[in-house]
Scaffold this active site. Structure first.
Site, PDB file in Angstrom:
ATOM      1  N   ASP A  43       0.836  -1.203   0.000  1.00 52.75           N
ATOM      2  CA  ASP A  43       0.000   0.000   0.000  1.00 52.75           C
ATOM      3  C   ASP A  43       0.876   1.260   0.000  1.00 52.75           C
ATOM      4  O   ASP A  43       0.370   2.380  -0.112  1.00 52.75           O
ATOM      5  CB  ASP A  43      -1.027  -0.002   1.143  1.00 52.75           C
ATOM      6  CG  ASP A  43      -0.393  -0.018   2.520  1.00 52.75           C
ATOM      7  OD1 ASP A  43       0.850  -0.109   2.624  1.00 52.75           O
ATOM      8  OD2 ASP A  43      -1.156   0.053   3.515  1.00 52.75           O
ATOM      9  N   SER A  44       2.194   1.067   0.063  1.00 56.71           N
ATOM     10  CA  SER A  44       3.129   2.181  -0.149  1.00 56.71           C
ATOM     11  C   SER A  44       2.915   2.797  -1.526  1.00 56.71           C
ATOM     12  O   SER A  44       3.363   3.914  -1.785  1.00 56.71           O
ATOM     13  CB  SER A  44       4.578   1.696  -0.010  1.00 56.71           C
ATOM     14  OG  SER A  44       4.820   0.563  -0.825  1.00 56.71           O
ATOM     15  N   ASP A  82      -1.074  -6.390  -0.300  1.00 59.19           N
ATOM     16  CA  ASP A  82      -1.091  -5.661   0.972  1.00 59.19           C
ATOM     17  C   ASP A  82      -2.509  -5.166   1.244  1.00 59.19           C
ATOM     18  O   ASP A  82      -3.042  -4.354   0.478  1.00 59.19           O
ATOM     19  CB  ASP A  82      -0.129  -4.460   0.845  1.00 59.19           C
ATOM     20  CG  ASP A  82       0.427  -4.022   2.170  1.00 59.19           C
ATOM     21  OD1 ASP A  82       0.171  -4.689   3.194  1.00 59.19           O
ATOM     22  OD2 ASP A  82       1.156  -3.008   2.183  1.00 59.19           O
ATOM     23  N   LYS A 111      -1.107  -9.656   3.047  1.00 59.87           N
ATOM     24  CA  LYS A 111      -0.384  -9.198   4.231  1.00 59.87           C
ATOM     25  C   LYS A 111      -1.266  -8.192   4.962  1.00 59.87           C
ATOM     26  O   LYS A 111      -1.940  -7.391   4.325  1.00 59.87           O
ATOM     27  CB  LYS A 111       0.921  -8.529   3.799  1.00 59.87           C
ATOM     28  CG  LYS A 111       1.623  -7.738   4.893  1.00 59.87           C
ATOM     29  CD  LYS A 111       2.989  -7.281   4.453  1.00 59.87           C
ATOM     30  CE  LYS A 111       3.038  -5.866   3.900  1.00 59.87           C
ATOM     31  NZ  LYS A 111       2.614  -4.819   4.829  1.00 59.87           N
ATOM     32  N   GLU A 113      -1.313  -5.602   8.675  1.00 61.09           N
ATOM     33  CA  GLU A 113      -0.553  -5.047   9.790  1.00 61.09           C
ATOM     34  C   GLU A 113      -1.274  -5.323  11.113  1.00 61.09           C
ATOM     35  O   GLU A 113      -2.493  -5.247  11.176  1.00 61.09           O
ATOM     36  CB  GLU A 113      -0.394  -3.523   9.616  1.00 61.09           C
ATOM     37  CG  GLU A 113       0.416  -3.133   8.403  1.00 61.09           C
ATOM     38  CD  GLU A 113       0.591  -1.612   8.253  1.00 61.09           C
ATOM     39  OE1 GLU A 113       0.263  -0.855   9.193  1.00 61.09           O
ATOM     40  OE2 GLU A 113       1.059  -1.201   7.181  1.00 61.09           O
ATOM     41  N   GLU A 176       9.216  -4.497  10.888  1.00 54.90           N
ATOM     42  CA  GLU A 176       9.672  -3.217  10.332  1.00 54.90           C
ATOM     43  C   GLU A 176      10.102  -2.277  11.452  1.00 54.90           C
ATOM     44  O   GLU A 176       9.424  -2.163  12.492  1.00 54.90           O
ATOM     45  CB  GLU A 176       8.529  -2.568   9.520  1.00 54.90           C
ATOM     46  CG  GLU A 176       8.910  -1.177   9.005  1.00 54.90           C
ATOM     47  CD  GLU A 176       7.983  -0.627   7.921  1.00 54.90           C
ATOM     48  OE1 GLU A 176       7.016  -1.307   7.522  1.00 54.90           O
ATOM     49  OE2 GLU A 176       8.257   0.503   7.469  1.00 54.90           O
TER      50      GLU A 176
END
Ligand code: KIV
Length: 258
Positions: A43-44, A82, A111, A113, A176
């Site tokens: 999602d960056s 993501d 993925k 978070e 991270e």
């Protein structure tokens, strides 16, 4: 050319380092595909591609669009989707979105978070046949709540988050923005691969955002980034030359004309 599957990723633990890089389009995915194990459609892309100041406004539709493009370019790598902010707030919402990912793209896994608090959601997805990678430590989707990107050092919490995710069924975890010795301890404590970004070398693999790694993003350079190319200056020089050639009439030449 053998397609990399979840079994290859799991088997890499304690055997070989996992190489992971982001990509958001077919062109770069095709270039990276022969050399990396995992392509992360992160999602960056909301920052790198869409120019936003954080990842929070990325949507499922945007992530799916870019994942389809990556799928068109990469045939060998393991493709990781993501989950964008807000797409996995409850078990049902997460499952509906995850099903969309599997039905509409070639993604091999997704993925999300979060630590122990996300374990029930991970477990629900896994029970429904979805492969999930965890992401703990510095979590970019928490940037507004935490007032910035902060290196994490709460050892007991990180170790228990990692264990809770492993028990819930993730096949690997990204750590991270944590100190190298803590990342090493987490890596040793788990039987699944741990992939680091800003987490030192004693992990099972590394991930970087492509535009950092190739020097296209130049506003600042995070400490953990190594630039393998000065992409921005190379592009600037090439475009400057092109503009000069067009203006001077030296492009196109006779050979470049029909
Ligand atoms: O979105 C992304 O690119 C990521 C990496 C920073 C791991 O989540």
């Amino acid at each position: 050319m053998e397609k990399i599957t979840i079994n290859h990723i799991k088997a890499a633990k304690n055997r070989e380092k996992i190489v992971m890089l982001t990509a958001y389009d077919a062109l770069f995915a095709k270039l990276f595909d022969p050399y990396v194990d995992i392509i992360l459609v992160g999602d960056s892309l909301n920052m790198v591609f869409a120019g936003k100041s954080d990842t929070l406004s990325a949507t499922m539709d945007q992530m799916i669009y870019h994942t389809k493009a990556v799928c068109a370019g990469a045939k060998r790598s393991f493709i990781l989707f993501d989950m964008p902010y807000g797409s996995y707030t409850t078990e049902e919402i997460a499952l509906q979105n995850a099903i969309r990912v599997y039905k509409e793209t070639c993604a091999d896994a997704l993925k999300l978070e979060g630590g122990a608090e996300k374990a029930p959601i991970v477990s629900y997805l896994v029970q429904n046949g979805i492969a999930v990678m965890g992401h703990i430590g510095l979590m970019p989707q928490h940037v507004r709540a935490e007032g910035g990107y902060k290196v994490k050092s709460d050892k007991e919490k990180l170790l228990s988050d990692a264990k809770a995710l492993e028990d819930a069924g993730v096949f690997a975890i990204i750590v991270e923005g944590i100190k190298a010795d803590l990342a090493k301890e987490i890596t040793k404590s788990l039987s699944i691969p741990v992939i680091g970004i800003g987490a030192g070398k004693d992990v099972d693999g590394q991930v970087l955002v492509w535009s950092d790694m190739l020097g296209f993003f130049t506003d600042f350079k995070p400490k953990f980034v190594r630039r393998y190319l000065e992409g921005a200056s190379l592009v600037e020089e090439a475009v400057r030359q092109y503009a000069q050639d067009v203006r001077s009439g030296s492009f196109p030449s006779e050979e470049e004309s029909y």
